[in-house]
Write an enzyme that holds these catalytic residues in place. Structure first.
Site, PDB file in Angstrom:
ATOM      1  N   GLU A   1      38.186  43.565  35.529  1.00 13.01           N
ATOM      2  CA  GLU A   1      37.624  43.918  34.207  1.00 13.01           C
ATOM      3  C   GLU A   1      37.876  42.815  33.184  1.00 13.01           C
ATOM      4  O   GLU A   1      38.128  43.085  32.006  1.00 13.01           O
ATOM      5  CB  GLU A   1      38.132  45.286  33.750  1.00 13.01           C
ATOM      6  CG  GLU A   1      37.660  46.392  34.701  1.00 13.01           C
ATOM      7  CD  GLU A   1      37.817  47.774  34.161  1.00 13.01           C
ATOM      8  OE1 GLU A   1      37.623  47.965  32.953  1.00 13.01           O
ATOM      9  OE2 GLU A   1      38.119  48.670  34.958  1.00 13.01           O
ATOM     10  N   GLY A   2      37.803  41.575  33.644  1.00 10.27           N
ATOM     11  CA  GLY A   2      38.045  40.419  32.780  1.00 10.27           C
ATOM     12  C   GLY A   2      39.480  39.970  32.922  1.00 10.27           C
ATOM     13  O   GLY A   2      40.413  40.701  32.575  1.00 10.27           O
TER      14      GLY A   2
ATOM     15  N   ALA B   1      28.633  48.354  39.698  1.00  9.82           N
ATOM     16  CA  ALA B   1      28.374  47.138  40.484  1.00  9.82           C
ATOM     17  C   ALA B   1      27.873  46.018  39.585  1.00  9.82           C
ATOM     18  O   ALA B   1      26.665  45.864  39.368  1.00  9.82           O
ATOM     19  CB  ALA B   1      27.376  47.441  41.595  1.00  9.82           C
TER      20      ALA B   1
ATOM     21  N   GLN C   1      64.449  43.577  40.321  1.00 10.97           N
ATOM     22  CA  GLN C   1      65.686  42.787  40.259  1.00 10.97           C
ATOM     23  C   GLN C   1      66.897  43.719  40.138  1.00 10.97           C
ATOM     24  O   GLN C   1      67.920  43.504  40.787  1.00 10.97           O
ATOM     25  CB  GLN C   1      65.604  41.832  39.050  1.00 10.97           C
ATOM     26  CG  GLN C   1      66.740  40.850  38.940  1.00 10.97           C
ATOM     27  CD  GLN C   1      66.676  39.770  40.018  1.00 10.97           C
ATOM     28  OE1 GLN C   1      65.666  39.618  40.680  1.00 10.97           O
ATOM     29  NE2 GLN C   1      67.776  39.079  40.220  1.00 10.97           N
TER      30      GLN C   1
ATOM     31  N   SER D   1      33.739  36.157  36.302  1.00  8.88           N
ATOM     32  CA  SER D   1      34.144  36.058  34.894  1.00  8.88           C
ATOM     33  C   SER D   1      32.950  35.899  33.963  1.00  8.88           C
ATOM     34  O   SER D   1      33.041  36.237  32.788  1.00  8.88           O
ATOM     35  CB  SER D   1      35.081  34.863  34.698  1.00  8.88           C
ATOM     36  OG  SER D   1      36.251  35.061  35.448  1.00  8.88           O
TER      37      SER D   1
ATOM     38  N   SER E   1      43.027  37.684  32.420  1.00 14.28           N
ATOM     39  CA  SER E   1      43.794  37.395  31.191  1.00 14.28           C
ATOM     40  C   SER E   1      43.143  36.260  30.408  1.00 14.28           C
ATOM     41  O   SER E   1      43.113  36.288  29.166  1.00 14.28           O
ATOM     42  CB  SER E   1      45.231  36.995  31.548  1.00 14.28           C
ATOM     43  OG  SER E   1      45.971  38.130  31.925  1.00 14.28           O
TER      44      SER E   1
ATOM     45  N   THR F   1      29.951  42.642  39.461  1.00 11.38           N
ATOM     46  CA  THR F   1      30.401  41.342  39.976  1.00 11.38           C
ATOM     47  C   THR F   1      29.598  40.883  41.188  1.00 11.38           C
ATOM     48  O   THR F   1      29.237  41.690  42.051  1.00 11.38           O
ATOM     49  CB  THR F   1      31.901  41.433  40.359  1.00 11.38           C
ATOM     50  OG1 THR F   1      32.630  41.872  39.215  1.00 11.38           O
ATOM     51  CG2 THR F   1      32.450  40.104  40.838  1.00 11.38           C
TER      52      THR F   1
HETATM   53  C1  LIG Z   1      40.589  45.124  43.578  1.00 10.79           C
HETATM   54  C2  LIG Z   1      39.367  44.708  42.792  1.00 10.79           C
HETATM   55  C3  LIG Z   1      38.538  45.688  42.267  1.00 10.79           C
HETATM   56  C4  LIG Z   1      37.372  45.316  41.575  1.00 10.79           C
HETATM   57  N1  LIG Z   1      36.499  46.291  41.166  1.00 10.79           N
HETATM   58  C5  LIG Z   1      35.294  45.909  40.637  1.00 10.79           C
HETATM   59  C6  LIG Z   1      34.267  46.899  40.369  1.00 10.79           C
HETATM   60  O1  LIG Z   1      34.458  48.095  40.607  1.00 10.79           O
HETATM   61  N2  LIG Z   1      33.085  46.460  39.869  1.00 10.79           N
HETATM   62  C7  LIG Z   1      32.835  45.136  39.605  1.00 10.79           C
HETATM   63  O2  LIG Z   1      31.738  44.825  39.163  1.00 10.79           O
HETATM   64  N3  LIG Z   1      33.788  44.187  39.853  1.00 10.79           N
HETATM   65  C8  LIG Z   1      35.001  44.539  40.366  1.00 10.79           C
HETATM   66  N4  LIG Z   1      35.955  43.587  40.653  1.00 10.79           N
HETATM   67  C9  LIG Z   1      35.671  42.182  40.359  1.00 10.79           C
HETATM   68  C10 LIG Z   1      36.541  41.607  39.237  1.00 10.79           C
HETATM   69  O3  LIG Z   1      36.161  42.166  37.998  1.00 10.79           O
HETATM   70  C11 LIG Z   1      36.413  40.077  39.285  1.00 10.79           C
HETATM   71  O4  LIG Z   1      37.118  39.660  40.451  1.00 10.79           O
HETATM   72  C12 LIG Z   1      36.971  39.405  38.059  1.00 10.79           C
HETATM   73  O5  LIG Z   1      36.145  39.664  36.938  1.00 10.79           O
HETATM   74  C13 LIG Z   1      37.122  37.892  38.221  1.00 10.79           C
HETATM   75  O6  LIG Z   1      35.971  37.315  38.746  1.00 10.79           O
HETATM   76  P1  LIG Z   1      36.106  36.290  40.000  1.00 10.79           P
HETATM   77  O7  LIG Z   1      36.928  36.969  41.026  1.00 10.79           O
HETATM   78  O8  LIG Z   1      34.740  35.860  40.365  1.00 10.79           O
HETATM   79  O9  LIG Z   1      36.935  35.073  39.432  1.00 10.79           O
HETATM   80  P2  LIG Z   1      36.323  33.761  38.749  1.00 10.79           P
HETATM   81  O10 LIG Z   1      35.352  34.149  37.699  1.00 10.79           O
HETATM   82  O11 LIG Z   1      35.872  32.836  39.819  1.00 10.79           O
HETATM   83  O12 LIG Z   1      37.609  33.159  38.058  1.00 10.79           O
HETATM   84  C14 LIG Z   1      38.543  32.334  38.749  1.00 10.79           C
HETATM   85  C15 LIG Z   1      39.595  31.861  37.753  1.00 10.79           C
HETATM   86  O13 LIG Z   1      38.981  31.111  36.710  1.00 10.79           O
HETATM   87  C16 LIG Z   1      39.326  31.654  35.457  1.00 10.79           C
HETATM   88  N5  LIG Z   1      38.217  31.500  34.518  1.00 10.79           N
HETATM   89  C17 LIG Z   1      36.913  31.820  34.714  1.00 10.79           C
HETATM   90  N6  LIG Z   1      36.193  31.588  33.614  1.00 10.79           N
HETATM   91  C18 LIG Z   1      37.049  31.086  32.694  1.00 10.79           C
HETATM   92  C19 LIG Z   1      36.918  30.635  31.347  1.00 10.79           C
HETATM   93  N7  LIG Z   1      35.741  30.679  30.703  1.00 10.79           N
HETATM   94  N8  LIG Z   1      38.025  30.188  30.705  1.00 10.79           N
HETATM   95  C20 LIG Z   1      39.225  30.151  31.343  1.00 10.79           C
HETATM   96  N9  LIG Z   1      39.404  30.568  32.607  1.00 10.79           N
HETATM   97  C21 LIG Z   1      38.346  31.034  33.271  1.00 10.79           C
HETATM   98  C22 LIG Z   1      39.615  33.124  35.732  1.00 10.79           C
HETATM   99  O14 LIG Z   1      40.423  33.693  34.728  1.00 10.79           O
HETATM  100  C23 LIG Z   1      40.308  33.026  37.072  1.00 10.79           C
HETATM  101  O15 LIG Z   1      41.656  32.704  36.863  1.00 10.79           O
HETATM  102  C24 LIG Z   1      37.118  43.944  41.346  1.00 10.79           C
HETATM  103  C25 LIG Z   1      37.979  42.959  41.864  1.00 10.79           C
HETATM  104  C26 LIG Z   1      39.061  43.328  42.611  1.00 10.79           C
HETATM  105  C27 LIG Z   1      39.918  42.237  43.222  1.00 10.79           C
END
Ligand SMILES: Cc1cc2nc3c(=O)[nH]c(=O)nc-3n(C[C@H](O)[C@H](O)[C@H](O)COP(=O)(O)OP(=O)(O)OC[C@H]3O[C@@H](n4cnc5c(N)ncnc54)[C@H](O)[C@@H]3O)c2cc1C
Length: 378
Positions: free
Chosen positions: A362-363, A123, A335, A131, A365, A125
């Site tokens: 997990e971070g 846990a 396709q 991110s 792209s 996020t």
């Molecule tokens: C199915 C699923 C399973 C998951 N499982 C877990 C889990 O078990 N444990 C856990 O802790 N989390 C989990 N997560 C969370 C997941 O790791 C996060 O959703 C992910 O790290 C992205 O964070 P965010 O959704 O807040 O996106 P944001 O951080 O809001 O990012 C939004 C966009 O902005 C971009 N962005 C952000 N910062 C930058 C930067 N510095 N430079 C360029 N672009 C940037 C991102 O790449 C993305 O495109 C899960 C998510 C999903 C959907």
């Protein structure tokens, strides 16, 4: 591709590949259709020791090397992406303990986790901190005999069924990433852990994810390592986890490619199998090349991890490339199936939906590129 591993490990992987083909694959469409939590496979996986594949034998695990663990996750994901996601989320929790906890905490939690008697969740996020997890606002206030943790987490895989969760929370608000600590919370035995119903997701519908609200007490001995070491632990766990995400991506992409090869040989158009058309042959060739590249990058990361050197960049290369290549490979495979690929009678559309998350969790792209660039510019 054959991965570098011992004969004993090869025997384990053969057994996992059989289990994946005979038990997991036949259930994968039903798990997706019914959004059935992949924990349905937990008893069988526990029986085989799969829940502890990543853990050393001293804690009851199989102690697979990096390359063998990669091969195992690849095989499981190729059969059922949701099951691989449930399994690798459990690994994130047990890796947190393995890398960050003292011996007593490891001995308390890892043997049951390795045996599949308890399920873990990781846990990190939060709604306002994905991110950049150092922005987290969950806080653990020290009290007489431990900590009161208050905050909320989102998208936590496995949380709804978890016996233990590694929860990351700040113990110092002003110290940024150095103010983050990690704690084991046992949601089924602890008051004040509120887990919402699972999110409705695009893919990996059997890899359930949950929001959590915490206002709970944990004993001091549930802290992993010293205060302030949690962020470092989480980053090490994710270096490892990203190789497993690469394995999941490659496993599903390989399943899509195999389906495309079989279909191309069978499907007749204008009196020819479509495999005769050079345009489709080149798609298959591009996908085979990308699969080989994804596997080679993951092996580079897995081998470097085994050598004890830092491998953050290698693990980012592996995750970034595999998650993006897998999308292209599965798209080409769909396709090649023409209109049938777009139907739910074939698994191609599921593969694409399941794969999409690997470019995000997990971070994302973008974050992988940032890690790689930081390594170059350091
Ligand atoms: C199915 C699923 C399973 C998951 N499982 C877990 C889990 O078990 N444990 C856990 O802790 N989390 C989990 N997560 C969370 C997941 O790791 C996060 O959703 C992910 O790290 C992205 O964070 P965010 O959704 O807040 O996106 P944001 O951080 O809001 O990012 C939004 C966009 O902005 C971009 N962005 C952000 N910062 C930058 C930067 N510095 N430079 C360029 N672009 C940037 C991102 O790449 C993305 O495109 C899960 C998510 C999903 C959907």
């Amino acid at each position: 591709m054959s991965y570098p591993m011992s004969d004993d490990e090869r025997a384990v992987i053969d057994q996992i590949e059989r289990f994946a083909a005979e038990v997991l694959a036949p259930q994968a469409a039903r798990i997706d259709e019914d959004s059935l939590f992949a924990t349905v496979h937990l008893p069988a996986m526990a029986e085989m020791g799969l829940m502890g594949m990543n853990l050393p034998e001293e804690y009851g695990g199989i102690g697979l090397s990096g390359p063998a663990l990669y091969a195992a996750v690849e095989a499981i994901a190729g059969a059922c992406g949701s099951t691989a996601s449930m399994l690798t989320a459990h690994f994130l929790a047990t890796d947190s303990l393995l890398l960050g906890a003292d011996d007593a905490l490891k001995e308390r939690f890892l043997p049951d986790a390795a045996a599949g008697k308890s399920l873990g969740a990781f846990a990190l996020t939060e709604p306002q901190a994905g991110s950049n997890p150092a922005d987290m606002s969950s806080f653990a206030t020290a009290d007489q005999d431990g900590y009161r943790i208050k905050g909320s987490k989102c998208f936590i895989s496995n949380a709804g069924a978890a016996d233990f969760m590694v929860v990351y929370a700040k113990t110092d608000r002003d110290a940024g990433a150095r103010g983050v600590s990690a704690f084991v919370v046992e949601p089924k035995k602890t008051n004040g852990v509120d887990i919402a119903p699972n999110e409705r997701t695009m893919g990996l519908k059997g890899g359930h994810v949950f929001g959590i609200t915490l206002d709970c007490h944990v004993p001091a001995e549930n802290r992993l390592g010293a205060e302030g070491t949690g962020f470092k632990t989480a980053m090490k766990v994710l270096d490892n986890g990203r190789i497993e995400v690469a394995a999941q991506a490659t496993g599903i992409a390989a399943a899509a490619q195999n389906a495309a090869i079989s279909y191309a040989k069978e499907r007749m158009v204008g009196g020819h199998p479509i495999a005769d058309f050079q345009g489709l042959q080149w798609m298959l060739a591009d996908s085979a090349t990308e699969l080989a590249a994804a596997r080679a990058l993951a092996m580079q990361a897995a081998v470097k991890r085994g050598s004890g050197q830092r491998y953050s960049s290698e693990s980012a290369f592996a995750k970034l490339y595999a998650s993006e290549a897998a999308w292209r490979i599965a798209d080409r495979a769909l396709q090649i199936h023409g209109g049938y690929g777009y139907t739910r009678d074939f698994p191609l559309e599921r593969y694409l939906r399941d794969l999409r998350i690997f470019r995000i969790y997990e971070g994302s792209s973008e974050i992988q590129r940032t890690i790689i660039a930081r390594g170059l510019l350091a």
